[in-house]
Design a protein around this motif. Structure first.
Motif, mmCIF file in Angstrom:
data_model
loop_
_atom_site.group_PDB
_atom_site.id
_atom_site.type_symbol
_atom_site.label_atom_id
_atom_site.label_comp_id
_atom_site.label_asym_id
_atom_site.label_seq_id
_atom_site.Cartn_x
_atom_site.Cartn_y
_atom_site.Cartn_z
ATOM 1 N N UNK A 1 17.697 105.084 29.766
ATOM 2 C CA UNK A 1 18.041 103.664 29.794
ATOM 3 C C UNK A 1 16.970 102.723 30.309
ATOM 4 N N UNK A 2 15.691 103.069 30.121
ATOM 5 C CA UNK A 2 14.656 102.125 30.573
ATOM 6 C C UNK A 2 13.393 102.165 29.723
ATOM 7 N N UNK A 3 12.630 101.087 29.865
ATOM 8 C CA UNK A 3 11.353 100.957 29.171
ATOM 9 C C UNK A 3 10.276 100.719 30.230
ATOM 10 N N UNK A 4 9.165 101.467 30.128
ATOM 11 C CA UNK A 4 8.084 101.332 31.104
ATOM 12 C C UNK A 4 6.782 101.019 30.375
ATOM 13 N N UNK A 5 6.056 100.034 30.881
ATOM 14 C CA UNK A 5 4.786 99.628 30.266
ATOM 15 C C UNK A 5 3.635 99.955 31.204
ATOM 16 N N UNK A 6 2.608 100.607 30.659
ATOM 17 C CA UNK A 6 1.393 100.929 31.408
ATOM 18 C C UNK A 6 0.217 100.228 30.740
ATOM 19 N N UNK A 7 -0.645 99.630 31.542
ATOM 20 C CA UNK A 7 -1.901 99.093 31.016
ATOM 21 C C UNK A 7 -3.029 99.841 31.712
ATOM 22 N N UNK A 8 -3.921 100.394 30.921
ATOM 23 C CA UNK A 8 -5.011 101.218 31.450
ATOM 24 C C UNK A 8 -4.495 102.301 32.392
ATOM 25 N N UNK A 9 -3.383 102.903 32.020
ATOM 26 C CA UNK A 9 -2.838 104.036 32.759
ATOM 27 C C UNK A 9 -2.056 103.659 34.006
ATOM 28 N N UNK A 10 -1.991 102.364 34.300
ATOM 29 C CA UNK A 10 -1.281 101.934 35.517
ATOM 30 C C UNK A 10 0.059 101.322 35.147
ATOM 31 N N UNK A 11 1.103 101.773 35.817
ATOM 32 C CA UNK A 11 2.432 101.237 35.535
ATOM 33 C C UNK A 11 2.495 99.768 35.932
ATOM 34 N N UNK A 12 2.869 98.912 34.963
ATOM 35 C CA UNK A 12 2.864 97.465 35.198
ATOM 36 C C UNK A 12 4.242 96.842 35.145
ATOM 37 N N UNK A 13 5.160 97.486 34.433
ATOM 38 C CA UNK A 13 6.434 96.804 34.188
ATOM 39 C C UNK A 13 7.504 97.827 33.809
#
Ligand code: NAG
Ligand code: NAG
Length: 219
Positions: free
Chosen positions: A167-179
């Protein structure tokens, strides 16, 4: 320098060295626990303004897909009233359960603003589960939450994990969790990237480039 001081210095250096190795060995990657799905060119369906040929809004050279669109372009199909877009729609890998991941290296030239560059299409209600837009070099969740800053004119790695079962969505930018955000239910779900004009505050010209696009599935 006496020898005991030398040993002290040496052991400090070794400890520092070990720690660095340790953190890089243990550094979690967004793709840990996921398996890459084999993609062929068929999996990359292209959507573009309906009245012009693809090569007027898309190129694929040296592994780089370049997608661009203008604010006054036509929708992708003649009966649609949606905003203009030139997008890759990942075809043949629609999902409705499990955990799936999009990975790609994106590039947005300075000047492109009000463009969705990544989306998860589909939701229990409404057209999308996730929209990642660039406004003035910053990435936002729809037009709201700030996800990442200062992205113009550089390659950045994007990983989006859609954990439908969790039940979730996770966003990573350059390997770092952002959102991290709650998902929007099951549906006919798939990933897209490219440029899709936001409802407001859009630049006349919008472009994003993509390379090394991969789709992963949780093992
Ligand atoms: C983008 O372009 C504008 C106008 O040329 C400039 O003022 C700005 O500093 C640029 N931003 C970046 C991040 O390069
Ligand atoms: C559009 O820009 C205006 C003025 O800069 C700002 O007040 C407004 O919040 C922006 N709207 C969106 C949807 O970003």
């Amino acid at each position: 320098m006496n020898s005991s001081y030398c040993y002290q210095l040496l052991s400090i250096l070794i400890l520092v060295g070990l720690q660095e190795n340790f953190s890089s060995l243990c550094g979690a990657d967004p793709t840990d626990g996921f398996t890459s799905v084999t993609l062929t060119e068929w999996n990359f369906e292209l959507q573009k303004p309906n009245d012009i040929p693809l090569e007027k809004r898309y190129s694929f050279e040296d592994g780089i897909r370049r997608l661009w669109v203008y604010a006054d372009d036509k929708p992708h199909n003649p009966t649609s009233h949606t905003q203009p877009r030139t997008e890759v729609r990942i075809r043949g890998l629609d999902y409705s359960s499990g955990a799936w991941q999009f990975e790609g290296y994106g590039f947005v030239p300075n000047g492109t603003s009000g463009a969705t560059i990544v989306q998860i299409h589909g939701a229990a209600k409404g057209p999308t589960t996730l929209i990642l837009r660039i406004f003035n070099g910053n990435m936002r969740y729809y037009s709201a939450d700030l996800v990442a800053t200062d992205l113009y004119d550089k390659w950045f790695r994007v990983n989006v994990i859609h954990d439908v079962d969790g039940g979730k969505v996770t966003v990573f930018i350059d390997g770092i969790q952002k959102f991290v955000v709650k998902y929007k239910g099951p549906g006919d779900l798939y990933f897209k990237c490219g440029v899709y004009a936001a409802p407001a505050n859009i630049s006349y010209y919008m472009e994003s480039r993509w390379k090394d696009i991969k789709i992963y599935k949780k093992c």
